[in-house]
Design an enzyme around this catalytic site. Structure first.
Site, PDB file in Angstrom:
ATOM      1  N   ASP A  80       0.979  -0.913   0.027  1.00 10.07           N
ATOM      2  CA  ASP A  80       0.344   0.379  -0.600  1.00 10.07           C
ATOM      3  C   ASP A  80       0.531   1.424   0.031  1.00 10.07           C
ATOM      4  OD1 ASP A  80       0.650  -1.108   2.448  1.00 10.07           O
ATOM      5  OD2 ASP A  80      -0.668   0.999   3.805  1.00 10.07           O
ATOM      6  N   GLU A 138      -0.225  -2.316   5.289  1.00  9.03           N
ATOM      7  CA  GLU A 138       0.031  -2.123   5.958  1.00  9.03           C
ATOM      8  C   GLU A 138       0.098  -0.726   7.095  1.00  9.03           C
ATOM      9  OE1 GLU A 138       4.016  -1.047   9.126  1.00  9.03           O
ATOM     10  OE2 GLU A 138       3.320  -0.307   7.337  1.00  9.03           O
ATOM     11  N   GLU A 139      -0.047   0.442   5.644  1.00  9.29           N
ATOM     12  CA  GLU A 139       0.052   1.978   6.645  1.00  9.29           C
ATOM     13  C   GLU A 139      -1.128   2.162   7.534  1.00  9.29           C
ATOM     14  OE1 GLU A 139       2.387   3.453   6.754  1.00  9.29           O
ATOM     15  OE2 GLU A 139       3.671   3.130   4.671  1.00  9.29           O
ATOM     16  N   HIS A 365       8.374   8.601   4.319  1.00 14.69           N
ATOM     17  CA  HIS A 365       6.271   9.566   4.602  1.00 14.69           C
ATOM     18  C   HIS A 365       6.607  10.977   4.190  1.00 14.69           C
ATOM     19  CE1 HIS A 365       4.066   6.397   6.656  1.00 14.69           C
ATOM     20  NE2 HIS A 365       5.131   6.078   6.388  1.00 14.69           N
TER      21      HIS A 365
HETATM   22 ZN   LIG Z   1       5.226   3.536   5.795  1.00 13.29          ZN
HETATM   23 ZN   LIG Z   2       6.641   0.980   5.111  1.00 13.11          ZN
END
Ligand SMILES: [Zn+2]
Ligand SMILES: [Zn+2]
Length: 395
Positions: A80, A138-139, A365
């Site tokens: 993701d 995952e996020e 990020h």
């Molecule tokens: Zn991340």
């Molecule tokens: Zn990551």
């Protein structure tokens, strides 16, 4: 690096980079990785590798068998992207405005796809089964746990799991791994202080939730400072506070939200209990009521010593000892590979993808995040080498 691995890697390099770029250009948010899933499935179809799809929504599990029965290894990649506008201008920048692969999961997916190809072409060299898990979400709330619930660690039973994460703190051509704590539990909590509103000029007739909130925030600073062993790590942060809207009105309620992070389940429980105790007793002292919610997200991620050592040795064979770092500090961020590590011996390593001469230095990020694509093949090589060694013997 093992000679025949490097011959194969020379062959797959263009496809590896093309995979990464296609996925990078088409980022999708957590649990909406529909096109990413289709891309993975199409590539697996081309390779003639069997798989199950739509696991935990958009997850894919490919499975390859070696020359005879043996152990079962699972290699995991997350798929993701993040809700972020990419600011890089490259030929492969995000074409999905507001969504960006700023955590390198595009690279993780491309590395796993190509590892799958390499290991399936080397079937005669290993025993047992390799499962390749392409994991969604995952996020956000995490796709690892629902994939495990859908049985990906069973039939055949998985003996070990490995994964990697891109890292722009490390130069391309280097890796870092350690045993024990790698990532923290990134839990959230929410507090509502229920006072009694009134006129700002008549505090005696009100129960002021803002003053109580101020006391609570100050006291929460003692949770880590006074309850955690100075040689251990934990974090309690209040990241949000909302109360009131006028100069002369005492509001009814105040809302606080924060994050509590730890490297063991015991520490995690201690943080939750201490926060609640401070909230409860401070509210009691001031005649207020409260709501408290501690939301457990991912567990802490701890690397199994033997698996971590195995990764380290593979990395040394692929990149040279001088380029492999053993140890260092864990990160306070969370990583839902932790769910695998709670079930079977597991290891995750950080793969260096920093290249200062090409200005590839932005952290994860960040809207300028990018990777040095020369790092992709290092991921494939280390996964491949680990699998060949781990699955050397029949069972
Ligand atoms: Zn991340
Ligand atoms: Zn990551």
């Amino acid at each position: 690096m093992n000679n025949d691995i490097s011959v194969i890697i020379n062959k797959i390099r263009p496809q590896l980079i093309a995979d990464r770029r296609t996925i990078h250009q088409n980022p999708e948010l957590s649990f909406q990785e529909f096109r990413t899933m289709e891309y993975i499935c199409n590539r697996l179809d081309e390779l003639g590798i069997s798989y199950r799809k739509e696991i935990a929504g958009t997850g894919v599990l490919a499975e390859v068998h070696g020359k005879m029965p043996g152990k079962c290894l699972l290699i995991r990649a997350d798929m993701d992207a993040l809700a972020l506008d990419e600011k890089n201008e490259t030929p492969y920048s995000s074409q999905n405005q507001g969504v960006m692969h700023a955590c390198g999961h595009d690279a993780h997916t491309a590395i796993l796809l190509n590892t799958c190809e390499v290991l399936s072409s080397l079937k005669e060299r290993w025993c047992g089964t390799i499962k390749f898990a392409f994991q969604p979400g995952e996020e956000t709330t995490g796709g690892a746990e629902p994939m495990i619930r859908e049985g990906i660690l069973e039939n055949p039973k998985v003996d070990a799991c490995i994964a990697l994460h891109m890292d722009t703190d490390l130069n391309t051509g280097t890796i870092r791994v350690k045993e024990g704590a790698m990532y923290a539990s990134p839990d959230d909590f929410a507090i509502t202080i229920k006072g009694k509103g009134g006129h700002g000029a008549e505090p005696q007739n009100a129960i002021d939730p803002i003053v109580i909130a101020a006391h609570i925030i100050t006291q929460l600073q003692t949770v880590v400072g006074r309850n955690v062993d100075p040689f251990e790590e934990a974090v309690v942060t209040i990241g949000s506070i909302h109360a009131g809207h006028a100069t002369n009105i005492i509001p009814d309620t105040a809302e606080l939200q924060g994050t509590a992070r730890a490297f063991t389940n015991e520490m995690r429980n201690m943080l939750s209990e201490r926060i609640q105790s401070i909230v409860k007793n401070t509210c009691l002292a001031h005649g207020a009521d409260y709501d408290y919610r501690f939301v457990k997200l991912f567990p802490p991620l701890s690397n199994n010593a033997e698996i971590a050592k195995g990764i380290y040795e593979s990395a040394i064979r692929c990149l040279g000892e001088e380029n492999c770092i053993w140890g260092g500090r864990p990160t306070m961020a969370g990583e839902d590979f932790a769910y695998f590590s709670q079930e079977v011996p597991s290891g995750i390593f950080k793969l260096g993808c920093r290249n200062e001469s090409r200005n590839i230095t932005a952290p994860l990020h960040n809207p300028y995040f990018d990777i040095d694509e020369a790092s992709l093949e290092h991921g494939v090589a280390i996964f491949t080498d680990f699998a060949l060694h781990y699955l050397e013997e029949p069972r």
